[in-house]
Scaffold this active site. Structure first.
Site, mmCIF file in Angstrom:
data_model
loop_
_atom_site.group_PDB
_atom_site.id
_atom_site.type_symbol
_atom_site.label_atom_id
_atom_site.label_comp_id
_atom_site.label_asym_id
_atom_site.label_seq_id
_atom_site.Cartn_x
_atom_site.Cartn_y
_atom_site.Cartn_z
ATOM 1 N N ASN A 9 0.440 -1.488 -0.371
ATOM 2 C CA ASN A 9 0.154 0.138 0.432
ATOM 3 C C ASN A 9 1.229 1.736 0.135
ATOM 4 O O ASN A 9 1.545 1.394 0.837
ATOM 5 C CB ASN A 9 -1.101 -0.173 0.792
ATOM 6 C CG ASN A 9 -1.969 1.620 1.573
ATOM 7 O OD1 ASN A 9 -1.597 2.439 0.609
ATOM 8 N ND2 ASN A 9 -2.383 1.559 2.421
ATOM 9 N N LYS A 11 0.105 4.137 -0.188
ATOM 10 C CA LYS A 11 -0.142 5.046 -0.038
ATOM 11 C C LYS A 11 -0.291 6.349 -0.631
ATOM 12 O O LYS A 11 -0.112 6.216 -1.334
ATOM 13 C CB LYS A 11 0.159 5.611 1.839
ATOM 14 C CG LYS A 11 0.510 4.425 1.983
ATOM 15 C CD LYS A 11 0.309 4.700 4.029
ATOM 16 C CE LYS A 11 -0.069 3.312 5.025
ATOM 17 N NZ LYS A 11 -0.215 4.044 5.714
ATOM 18 N N HIS A 95 -9.182 1.286 4.550
ATOM 19 C CA HIS A 95 -8.432 1.644 5.244
ATOM 20 C C HIS A 95 -8.809 1.991 6.312
ATOM 21 O O HIS A 95 -8.889 3.544 6.278
ATOM 22 C CB HIS A 95 -7.377 2.044 3.999
ATOM 23 C CG HIS A 95 -5.964 1.821 4.691
ATOM 24 N ND1 HIS A 95 -5.442 2.659 5.696
ATOM 25 C CD2 HIS A 95 -4.920 1.132 4.730
ATOM 26 C CE1 HIS A 95 -4.211 2.886 6.313
ATOM 27 N NE2 HIS A 95 -3.659 1.244 5.848
ATOM 28 N N GLU A 97 -7.527 4.828 7.051
ATOM 29 C CA GLU A 97 -6.989 6.103 7.501
ATOM 30 C C GLU A 97 -8.168 6.677 6.010
ATOM 31 O O GLU A 97 -8.634 7.977 6.561
ATOM 32 C CB GLU A 97 -5.527 6.849 6.214
ATOM 33 C CG GLU A 97 -4.362 5.748 7.515
ATOM 34 C CD GLU A 97 -3.404 5.611 6.330
ATOM 35 O OE1 GLU A 97 -3.337 5.906 4.835
ATOM 36 O OE2 GLU A 97 -2.108 4.885 7.272
ATOM 37 N N GLU A 166 -5.942 -4.760 10.313
ATOM 38 C CA GLU A 166 -4.778 -3.343 10.246
ATOM 39 C C GLU A 166 -5.029 -2.863 11.816
ATOM 40 O O GLU A 166 -6.015 -1.985 11.635
ATOM 41 C CB GLU A 166 -4.921 -2.390 9.632
ATOM 42 C CG GLU A 166 -3.967 -3.499 8.380
ATOM 43 C CD GLU A 166 -3.689 -2.451 6.932
ATOM 44 O OE1 GLU A 166 -2.988 -2.772 6.868
ATOM 45 O OE2 GLU A 166 -4.308 -0.904 6.610
ATOM 46 N N GLY A 172 2.210 2.131 11.011
ATOM 47 C CA GLY A 172 3.193 3.504 10.275
ATOM 48 C C GLY A 172 3.426 3.719 12.304
ATOM 49 O O GLY A 172 4.568 5.106 11.983
ATOM 50 N N SER A 208 2.524 -1.583 10.424
ATOM 51 C CA SER A 208 4.259 -1.614 10.753
ATOM 52 C C SER A 208 5.325 -3.316 10.900
ATOM 53 O O SER A 208 6.004 -3.963 10.953
ATOM 54 C CB SER A 208 4.763 -1.917 11.960
ATOM 55 O OG SER A 208 4.382 0.090 12.255
HETATM 56 P P1 PGA Z 1 2.514 0.507 7.535
HETATM 57 O O1 PGA Z 1 1.065 0.578 6.808
HETATM 58 O O2 PGA Z 1 2.822 -0.791 7.158
HETATM 59 O O3 PGA Z 1 3.465 1.729 6.968
HETATM 60 O O4 PGA Z 1 2.250 0.363 8.920
HETATM 61 C C1 PGA Z 1 0.253 -0.243 6.776
HETATM 62 C C2 PGA Z 1 -1.256 0.091 6.399
HETATM 63 O O5 PGA Z 1 -1.547 1.032 6.789
HETATM 64 O O6 PGA Z 1 -1.684 -0.523 5.429
#
Ligand code: PGA
Length: 244
Positions: A9, A11, A95, A97, A166, A172, A208
């Site tokens: 992803n 982003k 997601h 976000e 998640e 993150g 992460s």
């Molecule tokens: P990350 O994000 O691996 O940077 O923690 C995962 C995601 O948001 O899909």
């Protein structure tokens, strides 16, 4: 279908030159084997680039969201039909976000999943609890509520989903759920999917994931792979995760 799947992803990251370098490293470095697949989900403007660079490669690609509507006066939105016509196979939906910053409720996420399926895309439907919800001990009820909203909307099509767990506090942040914590949630999600005739859905863990923790997470019985944010922007790291 259950199999090992690792999805990047990106982003809101990338640029034409950086993408070209990353994609060519991935294409050169990924040796497919039965039951193992990787995909990258990129910002809309880069779909054409990804389609061109990955044409003929075993690496799948997709978008990071999709509209719940088929067409019409929805300025700024992109429909599942447009993505499918473009050759896109996957779309991340729900997601955290999007849920947190763009108002994607359980109902909207469910409608987006339905729209993606109707266009023949494979939605990667995300669920996960916030830190406050985790601290309040309501992780299971939150993720099952999020999943139930999707399952109620898709009916007999549940087996066509990919689901990603998640935990929001792990995205993150460098904090990962332990393999045992993640497995406990995955087992609950799997049981709910099984009740809906979809026990074989690929269940990804995200938050992460790095090359050094992927193996222990992916070794768990109900973790079929990962949804990778930050670490998907570095080819060597992403490939190492995919090989875990
Ligand atoms: P990350 O994000 O691996 O940077 O923690 C995962 C995601 O948001 O899909």
């Amino acid at each position: 279908m259950r199999g090992k799947l690792v999805v990047g992803n990106w982003k809101m990251n990338g640029g034409l030159a950086a993408n070209a370098a990353l994609l060519s490293e991935l294409a050169a470095g990924w040796k497919p084997s039965p039951g193992r697949a990787i995909a990258v989900c990129v910002p809309y403007p880069y779909l054409a680039q990804v389609a061109a660079v990955l044409a003929g490669s075993p690496i799948a690609w997709g978008a990071q969201d999709v509209s719940e509507h088929a067409s019409g006066a929805y300025t700024g939105e992109v429909s599942a039909g447009m993505l499918a016509e473009f050759g896109c196979r996957h779309a991340i939906v729900g997601h955290s976000e999007r849920r947190q910053h763009y108002g994607d409720t359980d109902a909207i996420v469910a409608a987006k999943v339905v729209a993606a399926l109707a266009a023949g895309l494979t939605p990667i439907a995300c669920v996960g609890e916030t830190l406050a919800e985790r601290d309040a001990g309501v992780t299971m009820s939150v993720v099952l509520r999020q999943l139930d909203a999707i399952l109620a909307a898709v009916g007999a099509n549940a087996a066509k989903l990919v689901v990603a767990y998640e935990p929001v506090w792990a995205i993150g942040t460098g904090r990962t759920a332990s393999p045992e914590e993640a497995q406990a949630v995955h087992a609950a999600l799997r049981a709910r999917l099984a009740k809906n005739g979809a026990a074989e859905v690929a269940l990804l863990y995200g938050g992460s994931v790095k090359a050094d923790n992927a193996k222990s997470l992916f070794a768990m019985a109900d973790i079929d792979g990962g949804l990778i944010g930050g670490a998907s922007l570095k080819a060597a790291e992403f490939l190492a995760i995919a090989r875990s």
